[in-house]
Every structure is written in C-alpha cells, then in structure tokens.
Design a protein around this motif. Structure first.
Motif, PDB file in Angstrom:
ATOM      1  N   ALA A  50       0.833  -1.210   0.000  1.00 15.13           N
ATOM      2  CA  ALA A  50       0.000   0.000   0.000  1.00 15.13           C
ATOM      3  C   ALA A  50       0.863   1.252   0.000  1.00 15.13           C
ATOM      4  N   SER A  51       1.941   1.214   0.754  1.00 15.89           N
ATOM      5  CA  SER A  51       2.851   2.359   0.818  1.00 15.89           C
ATOM      6  C   SER A  51       3.516   2.603  -0.529  1.00 15.89           C
ATOM      7  N   LYS A  56       4.295   5.738  -5.386  1.00 13.49           N
ATOM      8  CA  LYS A  56       4.401   5.765  -6.854  1.00 13.49           C
ATOM      9  C   LYS A  56       3.435   6.785  -7.437  1.00 13.49           C
ATOM     10  N   LYS A  57       2.235   6.839  -6.881  1.00 10.98           N
ATOM     11  CA  LYS A  57       1.260   7.811  -7.375  1.00 10.98           C
ATOM     12  C   LYS A  57       1.743   9.230  -7.102  1.00 10.98           C
ATOM     13  N   GLY A  97       6.176   5.872   6.282  1.00  8.65           N
ATOM     14  CA  GLY A  97       7.110   5.298   7.257  1.00  8.65           C
ATOM     15  C   GLY A  97       8.028   4.250   6.667  1.00  8.65           C
ATOM     16  N   VAL A  98       7.542   3.514   5.677  1.00  7.73           N
ATOM     17  CA  VAL A  98       8.346   2.476   5.027  1.00  7.73           C
ATOM     18  C   VAL A  98       9.586   3.073   4.365  1.00  7.73           C
ATOM     19  N   PHE A  99       9.476   4.336   3.934  1.00  7.52           N
ATOM     20  CA  PHE A  99      10.554   4.967   3.168  1.00  7.52           C
ATOM     21  C   PHE A  99      11.386   5.950   3.989  1.00  7.52           C
ATOM     22  N   GLY A 129       9.554   5.105  -4.558  1.00  8.36           N
ATOM     23  CA  GLY A 129       9.102   3.991  -3.739  1.00  8.36           C
ATOM     24  C   GLY A 129       9.292   2.641  -4.388  1.00  8.36           C
ATOM     25  N   GLU A 130       9.892   2.627  -5.574  1.00 10.37           N
ATOM     26  CA  GLU A 130      10.139   1.341  -6.235  1.00 10.37           C
ATOM     27  C   GLU A 130      11.142   0.522  -5.442  1.00 10.37           C
TER      28      GLU A 130
END
Length: 414
Positions: A50-51, A56-57, A97-99, A129-130
């Motif tokens: 989801a992140s 990406k969007k 948060g993932v990034f 985010g890739e």
C-alpha cells in the motif's frame, strides 16, 4: 514569527489539497485514521504494498521527496512547501514510514558521496518507492558505539569481500538496498579504519532474520554477511573515511526520527478529554491538566524546532547535532504518556485486546513499543553526550580507546 500563508504558499496549499483529494487511497482512510504508534498494520492488505502504491502515485504526480532536486525524482520545493505538503497529506503520510530510512537517511548520504551515475541510477527509484532502503550500522558487540563495529571488508581485486553481522536493522526484511559501514583497517584507531558502501540486499551471502518484539511486531532484524561481494564502485567516500560519511547519515537519521517520532500527545489529550474516572472527568483533575499542559508545550517545541531544522537544510547545511534534542525529548515523552494513560485506566490497563480495552488498547501497545524509540538512532545517553559536547561545548567524556589501534583495544575482562 508569522505562520500565515503568503499568497504563493496559499496557492501551493490549494494545489496540494486538490491533488490529494483526487488521488488519495480513500479505501484506507478508516484504518489510517485510527490512532497508532509504530508500524501501521492493515486489516486487509500489506502495508508495504500500500505504501509503495501511494508513493508511486505521488511520484507520478510530482509530489515525491519534495525537497529533492528534480533530476533525482524530487520537486525542488522550498522547506515551507514541504511542511505544507506534510500538513495536507495528513493521515496518508503514515504510509511514508516504510521509506523514512531510505529517503531521510540513505538518500542524503548518496547525494553527498555517490558518483553522478550512481545518483541517477538509485535516487529516482528511491524517491518513487520502487526501491526500499535500510541502514546497516548497529552490531551486537558494539552497542551504542557505532565506531566499535567488527564487520570487516577486505579488498579483492576490484571488489570487497564482507563478513560479519548487523543487528536492529529496521525494515531489512523488505528492503531492496542498504548502506553498510564496515571496518577495512583494524590497525588504526576505531574511527579511522571504517569504509561505507551500499549493496543489493539480495546479494549472495546476505541473510536476514527478523527479531520478534515484545509488542508482537517484527520491525527489526539481524543481518548476516558471509563472503558478500561488493564492487568498489559502490563505495561511498574514500577508503578509511567511513566515519565522516556516517555522520551525514547519523545527523539525518536523528533529524528524521526526532521530527517523525510520535509523542503520543494528541492521543493522550483525546483520551483524557473523554475519560471519566471514579473521581469524575479526568480533565477536572488538576494533576491531569498539569501533565497535559507540560506535554503540550514540549510537543509544540518539537514541531517548531523541526521547522528550524528544515530551514537549515534549505540553506544547504548538513543537519547538525541540535537535532539530537528532538529525539531526546520525543522518546521519553512517548514512554511517559503511555505509562500515564495505562495507569489512568486502573485495573483495565492490563487489558490488551483492542476489542475490549479502552482506547482500543493503543496505550498498552505503546508501553511495549516505546522503549525502542529511546534506543533506535542512538540511546538517550548518546544524545545527551552529543548535546553536551557539540551543542553546549562542555568537556567531552574520557575515551581511553580513542587513539588506540582497533586491534589493540581489549575485548575481555571488562
């Protein structure tokens, strides 16, 4: 200081608000609106997926890593535009948060030390985010002393062969790349024999083992390196200059953690506003109001201190030691709030099931997860030393091993 928007800032705010309204993942709104501390968990779906989709969007729309140069996937935005975006993104910012480690710590390090081709290759997919990045610093034998690391890298032709172990690596189990600090010369003092690299986390010889926490989550990992081959082209900075390179990462780390670490203030304020104890409404209690007032002041101070740090970055400055203040204040504050809220619940504070516990058991979860905030990115004691020595100019701690070759530093009989 006037915090009202200028006409240009108001126009930027409207543009951001309109884009978010048209593109945000509204299907996640209810779950993201729930109070949460630490890694977000989705009832349906994977938080990393989801992140990545939201990042990406944002990237496709020109809203990723706003402060980064355009050629690296950013927008070249001003610090205040970055703040406005964060305000407007609201709950959807939790998906970032993932990034945080990649974009907040690894990215700035690559910008400062990687070659131009490496920057063009790795920074855009990091911004979009890739690719997710992690930071491989801490080791079991070194504790808070990053320079005491023992993971070694030995030159073999045009490559380096790495053996050793890292621990407490956030997100390593879903990361694509990582920055790694190693010891390349044990014959000089510990701060002088280090070299920094970056590597593909899927490289042969890399093994990741998640660590299960008391909270039930698995955010941290052990990472083992067995004859891992890294090309010299993936070295960051000069051989033996890894400590200086790491300071860029560490200063950005403390700024990122200090700025993003939740204090729990809004959660405790909302909780106390609706809580009725056996003595009446919680807000009628003078002691409760005093606690809330103290935390409100600290929370506000953290916010505006963060804005000052962002302004410094806009002038091209490397984040300074002052950013240790934010982390030192936010970590203990989160833990204090968690304990206070649990005590206010009385015997019900022992309940952890979100279905039956007050406030869906968020403070109980906070009690279990909050200690990590006082360790990750440097312990409270390390932060105090940094502030005392580098901000206040006080005499430094006595360091008996400072000028001793690393291979001569005693490892037994302590």
């Amino acid at each position: 200081m006037n915090f009202d928007d200028t006409p240009q800032e108001a126009a930027f705010r409207k543009q951001a608000r309109d884009w978010i309204a048209a593109n945000a993942p509204k299907e996640l709104e209810a779950e993201l609106s729930r109070p949460s501390i630490g890694r977000i968990k989705l009832d349906h779906g994977n938080i990393v997926d989801a992140s990545k989709a939201w990042q990406k969007k944002k990237s496709d729309g020109g809203w990723a890593c706003l402060h980064w140069p355009k050629e690296f996937g950013g927008r070249g935005a001003s610090p205040i535009e970055r703040v406005i975006w964060q305000q407007e993104e609201g709950i959807y910012g939790k998906l970032g948060g993932v990034f945080m480690i990649g974009q907040g710590m690894c990215g700035p390090t690559l910008m400062s030390y990687a070659g131009e081709e490496q920057k063009k290759t790795h920074l855009p997919p990091m911004a979009s985010g890739e690719h997710v990045w992690c930071q491989l610093f801490s080791e079991p034998s070194a504790g808070s002393d990053v320079a005491g690391l023992r993971t070694r890298a030995e030159k073999q032709g045009s490559d380096w062969i790495v053996n050793g172990q890292k621990i407490w690596t956030s997100g390593a189990h879903y990361s694509d790349w990582g920055i790694l600090i190693t010891r390349t010369d044990p014959n000089v003092p510990k701060h002088k024999g280090l070299t920094m690299f970056f590597l593909d986390m899927k490289s042969p010889g890399v093994e990741v083992k998640p660590i299960k926490q008391a909270s039930g989550q698995q955010e941290f990992n052990e990472v083992y390196f067995t004859d891992v081959r890294i090309p010299d082209s993936q070295r960051l900075g000069a051989v033996g200059d890894g400590w200086n390179v790491s300071l860029t990462t560490l200063m950005n780390e403390r700024m990122s953690i200090g700025a993003r670490l939740s204090t729990g203030f809004q959660e405790i304020f909302d909780f106390c506003s609706n809580l009725v104890t056996e003595n009446g409404p919680a807000l009628d209690d003078r002691a409760v109001r005093s606690k809330l007032a103290t935390w409100a002041v600290r929370n506000s101070g953290l916010k505006y201190t963060s804005y000052r740090a962002i302004s410094s970055l806009s002038r091209g400055e490397r984040p300074g030691p002052e950013n240790s203040i934010g982390k030192l204040v936010a970590g203990p504050m989160l833990q204090d709030i968690a304990m206070f809220a649990t005590e206010l619940q009385g015997a019900a504070g022992a309940l952890t099931d979100p279905a039956v516990a007050e406030a869906a058991g968020q403070f109980q979860a906070m009690v279990l997860s909050s200690p990590s905030g006082r360790i990750a990115g440097g312990t409270d004691e390390i932060m105090r030393n940094i502030i005392a020595e580098r901000v206040l100019g006080l005499p430094g701690d006595i360091r008996v091993d400072k000028d001793v070759p690393f291979n001569k530093v005693p490892t037994k009989g302590r």
